[in-house]
Design a protein around this motif. Structure first.
Motif, PDB file in Angstrom:
ATOM      1  N   GLN A 278       0.817  -1.212   0.000  1.00 48.83           N
ATOM      2  CA  GLN A 278       0.000   0.000   0.000  1.00 48.83           C
ATOM      3  C   GLN A 278       0.856   1.270   0.000  1.00 48.83           C
ATOM      4  OE1 GLN A 278      -2.429  -0.239   3.455  1.00 48.83           O
ATOM      5  NE2 GLN A 278      -0.781   0.200   4.895  1.00 48.83           N
ATOM      6  N   ASN A 279       2.148   1.147   0.326  1.00 53.35           N
ATOM      7  CA  ASN A 279       3.039   2.307   0.303  1.00 53.35           C
ATOM      8  C   ASN A 279       3.605   2.593  -1.083  1.00 53.35           C
ATOM      9  OD1 ASN A 279       2.807   2.671   3.090  1.00 53.35           O
ATOM     10  ND2 ASN A 279       4.478   1.249   3.495  1.00 53.35           N
ATOM     11  N   VAL A 280       3.575   1.600  -1.985  1.00 56.25           N
ATOM     12  CA  VAL A 280       4.200   1.742  -3.299  1.00 56.25           C
ATOM     13  C   VAL A 280       3.487   2.824  -4.096  1.00 56.25           C
ATOM     14  CG1 VAL A 280       4.651   0.570  -5.486  1.00 56.25           C
ATOM     15  CG2 VAL A 280       5.016  -0.634  -3.338  1.00 56.25           C
ATOM     16  N   THR A 281       4.293   3.768  -4.624  1.00 60.96           N
ATOM     17  CA  THR A 281       3.719   4.888  -5.378  1.00 60.96           C
ATOM     18  C   THR A 281       4.110   4.883  -6.838  1.00 60.96           C
ATOM     19  OG1 THR A 281       5.596   6.264  -4.757  1.00 60.96           O
ATOM     20  CG2 THR A 281       3.638   6.388  -3.372  1.00 60.96           C
ATOM     21  N   ASP A 282       5.202   4.225  -7.202  1.00 61.63           N
ATOM     22  CA  ASP A 282       5.654   4.272  -8.589  1.00 61.63           C
ATOM     23  C   ASP A 282       6.391   2.988  -8.941  1.00 61.63           C
ATOM     24  OD1 ASP A 282       5.926   5.332 -11.085  1.00 61.63           O
ATOM     25  OD2 ASP A 282       6.911   7.174 -10.429  1.00 61.63           O
ATOM     26  N   GLN A 283       6.700   2.844 -10.231  1.00 63.85           N
ATOM     27  CA  GLN A 283       7.322   1.619 -10.733  1.00 63.85           C
ATOM     28  C   GLN A 283       8.628   1.958 -11.442  1.00 63.85           C
ATOM     29  OE1 GLN A 283       4.807  -0.471 -13.458  1.00 63.85           O
ATOM     30  NE2 GLN A 283       6.234  -2.135 -13.755  1.00 63.85           N
ATOM     31  N   ILE A 284       9.637   1.097 -11.261  1.00 67.05           N
ATOM     32  CA  ILE A 284      10.916   1.247 -11.953  1.00 67.05           C
ATOM     33  C   ILE A 284      10.860   0.404 -13.217  1.00 67.05           C
ATOM     34  CG2 ILE A 284      13.407   0.919 -11.803  1.00 67.05           C
ATOM     35  CD1 ILE A 284      13.130   1.141  -8.753  1.00 67.05           C
ATOM     36  N   ARG A 285      11.260   1.000 -14.330  1.00 70.93           N
ATOM     37  CA  ARG A 285      11.229   0.296 -15.610  1.00 70.93           C
ATOM     38  C   ARG A 285      12.271  -0.816 -15.630  1.00 70.93           C
ATOM     39  NH1 ARG A 285      11.569   3.794 -20.920  1.00 70.93           N
ATOM     40  NH2 ARG A 285       9.683   4.564 -19.967  1.00 70.93           N
ATOM     41  N   GLN A 286      11.922  -1.945 -16.261  1.00 73.83           N
ATOM     42  CA  GLN A 286      12.841  -3.073 -16.351  1.00 73.83           C
ATOM     43  C   GLN A 286      14.019  -2.737 -17.262  1.00 73.83           C
ATOM     44  OE1 GLN A 286      10.184  -6.250 -17.572  1.00 73.83           O
ATOM     45  NE2 GLN A 286      10.245  -7.091 -15.503  1.00 73.83           N
ATOM     46  N   VAL A 287      15.148  -3.379 -16.996  1.00 73.91           N
ATOM     47  CA  VAL A 287      16.369  -3.109 -17.746  1.00 73.91           C
ATOM     48  C   VAL A 287      16.309  -3.738 -19.127  1.00 73.91           C
ATOM     49  CG1 VAL A 287      18.867  -3.410 -17.736  1.00 73.91           C
ATOM     50  CG2 VAL A 287      17.677  -2.972 -15.604  1.00 73.91           C
ATOM     51  N   GLN A 288      15.856  -4.978 -19.210  1.00 72.25           N
ATOM     52  CA  GLN A 288      15.835  -5.724 -20.472  1.00 72.25           C
ATOM     53  C   GLN A 288      14.400  -5.974 -20.912  1.00 72.25           C
ATOM     54  OE1 GLN A 288      17.825  -9.150 -19.003  1.00 72.25           O
ATOM     55  NE2 GLN A 288      19.856  -8.400 -19.516  1.00 72.25           N
ATOM     56  N   LEU A 289      14.184  -5.930 -22.216  1.00 67.71           N
ATOM     57  CA  LEU A 289      12.877  -6.294 -22.746  1.00 67.71           C
ATOM     58  C   LEU A 289      12.714  -7.809 -22.692  1.00 67.71           C
ATOM     59  CD1 LEU A 289      12.695  -4.004 -25.888  1.00 67.71           C
ATOM     60  CD2 LEU A 289      11.466  -3.719 -23.745  1.00 67.71           C
ATOM     61  N   ILE A 290      11.526  -8.262 -22.346  1.00 62.79           N
ATOM     62  CA  ILE A 290      11.268  -9.694 -22.246  1.00 62.79           C
ATOM     63  C   ILE A 290      10.598 -10.149 -23.530  1.00 62.79           C
ATOM     64  CG2 ILE A 290      10.095 -11.493 -20.955  1.00 62.79           C
ATOM     65  CD1 ILE A 290      10.102  -9.587 -18.567  1.00 62.79           C
ATOM     66  N   PRO A 291      11.217 -11.055 -24.300  1.00 64.09           N
ATOM     67  CA  PRO A 291      10.566 -11.537 -25.516  1.00 64.09           C
ATOM     68  C   PRO A 291       9.393 -12.454 -25.181  1.00 64.09           C
ATOM     69  CG  PRO A 291      12.617 -12.699 -25.151  1.00 64.09           C
ATOM     70  CD  PRO A 291      12.530 -11.638 -24.096  1.00 64.09           C
ATOM     71  N   ASN A 292       8.421 -12.473 -26.078  1.00 65.23           N
ATOM     72  CA  ASN A 292       7.271 -13.358 -25.879  1.00 65.23           C
ATOM     73  C   ASN A 292       7.678 -14.809 -26.113  1.00 65.23           C
ATOM     74  OD1 ASN A 292       5.483 -11.310 -25.324  1.00 65.23           O
ATOM     75  ND2 ASN A 292       4.879 -11.054 -27.447  1.00 65.23           N
ATOM     76  N   PRO A 293       7.195 -15.736 -25.307  1.00 61.16           N
ATOM     77  CA  PRO A 293       7.467 -17.148 -25.580  1.00 61.16           C
ATOM     78  C   PRO A 293       6.723 -17.607 -26.822  1.00 61.16           C
ATOM     79  CG  PRO A 293       6.156 -16.901 -23.586  1.00 61.16           C
ATOM     80  CD  PRO A 293       6.500 -15.534 -24.055  1.00 61.16           C
ATOM     81  N   ILE A 294       7.168 -18.696 -27.403  1.00 57.78           N
ATOM     82  CA  ILE A 294       6.624 -19.174 -28.675  1.00 57.78           C
ATOM     83  C   ILE A 294       5.155 -19.545 -28.569  1.00 57.78           C
ATOM     84  CG2 ILE A 294       7.284 -21.590 -28.352  1.00 57.78           C
ATOM     85  CD1 ILE A 294       7.653 -19.738 -31.644  1.00 57.78           C
ATOM     86  N   HIS A 295       4.704 -19.993 -27.409  1.00 59.36           N
ATOM     87  CA  HIS A 295       3.300 -20.407 -27.287  1.00 59.36           C
ATOM     88  C   HIS A 295       2.334 -19.219 -27.251  1.00 59.36           C
ATOM     89  CE1 HIS A 295       4.361 -19.714 -23.070  1.00 59.36           C
ATOM     90  NE2 HIS A 295       3.074 -19.527 -22.865  1.00 59.36           N
ATOM     91  N   LYS A 296       2.842 -17.985 -27.107  1.00 58.26           N
ATOM     92  CA  LYS A 296       1.968 -16.808 -27.109  1.00 58.26           C
ATOM     93  C   LYS A 296       1.716 -16.273 -28.520  1.00 58.26           C
ATOM     94  CE  LYS A 296       2.420 -15.218 -22.480  1.00 58.26           C
ATOM     95  NZ  LYS A 296       2.468 -14.092 -21.601  1.00 58.26           N
ATOM     96  N   TYR A 297       2.465 -16.777 -29.515  1.00 58.33           N
ATOM     97  CA  TYR A 297       2.241 -16.376 -30.899  1.00 58.33           C
ATOM     98  C   TYR A 297       1.173 -17.267 -31.526  1.00 58.33           C
ATOM     99  CZ  TYR A 297       6.457 -13.511 -30.691  1.00 58.33           C
ATOM    100  OH  TYR A 297       7.382 -12.565 -30.362  1.00 58.33           O
ATOM    101  N   SER A 298       0.368 -16.684 -32.395  1.00 57.92           N
ATOM    102  CA  SER A 298      -0.661 -17.465 -33.066  1.00 57.92           C
ATOM    103  C   SER A 298      -0.030 -18.288 -34.194  1.00 57.92           C
ATOM    104  CB  SER A 298      -1.754 -16.541 -33.625  1.00 57.92           C
ATOM    105  OG  SER A 298      -1.215 -15.733 -34.648  1.00 57.92           O
ATOM    106  N   LYS A 299      -0.780 -19.265 -34.671  1.00 53.90           N
ATOM    107  CA  LYS A 299      -0.310 -20.115 -35.766  1.00 53.90           C
ATOM    108  C   LYS A 299      -0.081 -19.280 -37.030  1.00 53.90           C
ATOM    109  CE  LYS A 299       0.226 -24.161 -37.805  1.00 53.90           C
ATOM    110  NZ  LYS A 299       1.584 -24.524 -38.045  1.00 53.90           N
ATOM    111  N   GLU A 300      -0.912 -18.288 -37.229  1.00 56.60           N
ATOM    112  CA  GLU A 300      -0.788 -17.412 -38.390  1.00 56.60           C
ATOM    113  C   GLU A 300       0.509 -16.591 -38.332  1.00 56.60           C
ATOM    114  OE1 GLU A 300      -3.125 -13.496 -39.633  1.00 56.60           O
ATOM    115  OE2 GLU A 300      -4.391 -15.283 -39.651  1.00 56.60           O
ATOM    116  N   ASP A 301       0.853 -16.080 -37.147  1.00 54.51           N
ATOM    117  CA  ASP A 301       2.104 -15.318 -36.999  1.00 54.51           C
ATOM    118  C   ASP A 301       3.323 -16.191 -37.260  1.00 54.51           C
ATOM    119  OD1 ASP A 301       0.734 -13.035 -36.373  1.00 54.51           O
ATOM    120  OD2 ASP A 301       0.897 -13.315 -34.202  1.00 54.51           O
TER     121      ASP A 301
END
Length: 191
Positions: A137-160
């Motif tokens: 409840q004290n948290v007021t803001d968020q620190i941006r992540q250092v590295q971008l996280i790629p999507n895993p293969i199961h999150k892509y559609s068959k068409e993609d």
């Protein structure tokens, strides 16, 4: 006049930041977390003043290291007594305590003065997303992540996946499944 006073209070007050360490390098994350623990993001920063903020880090069990760091990186410790030296590999330390690698990375990045232990008290590490409500409840803001996280293969559609450009096609005689390997008569003569 009153508006300036509110800005001043916001500058001097300790904020609470949250950081998601999922799939992040602990050493790169430590660089960013130390900025907030020391207060370098504030306009009133001075190396000898203790004006840093609280940082809540979640998902420390899901950190990632590049190349062979899990196997080759060693953490050293000496008790001060004869034959008190020990070293532990990163995977073993992470297996024992999910938050220890990030704790050691941040501790080594902070300046080695008398303020370091006080700054480390403002670092709150959690192995998963279960954070106590009184902290959350004290948290007021968020620190941006250092590295971008790629999507895993199961999150892509068959068409993609089908529309993704191919660099080359496998030849028909290329064997991927060794249980279905074609028999070669020439080599069988000798075995």
């Amino acid at each position: 006049m009153a508006h300036n006073r509110v800005l001043q209070w916001a500058t001097f007050a300790r904020s609470w930041w949250i950081y998601d360490a999922c799939h992040q390098c602990p050493f790169e994350s430590a660089k960013r977390l130390c900025i907030f623990l020391q207060g370098q993001h504030k306009p009133i920063y001075h190396p000898l003043s203790d004006i840093g903020d609280h940082v809540v880090v979640i998902n420390t069990k899901d950190i990632s290291m590049k190349n062979e760091y899990w196997r080759k990186w060693r953490f050293h410790h000496h008790t001060g007594y004869p034959s008190g030296y020990s070293q532990t590999s990163a995977w073993r330390l992470h297996e024992l305590d999910d938050t220890k690698i990030l704790h050691k990375a941040v501790y080594s990045r902070l300046p080695g003065n008398l303020l370091r232990r006080r700054m480390m008290r403002r670092l709150h590490l959690f192995p998963d997303t279960k954070v106590p409500d009184d902290i959350l409840q004290n948290v007021t803001d968020q620190i941006r992540q250092v590295q971008l996280i790629p999507n895993p293969i199961h999150k892509y559609s068959k068409e993609d996946i089908d529309n993704f450009p191919k660099l080359f096609d496998w030849p028909e005689e290329y064997v991927i499944d060794y249980s279905k390997k074609k028999k070669d008569e020439d080599t069988e003569k000798y075995f």
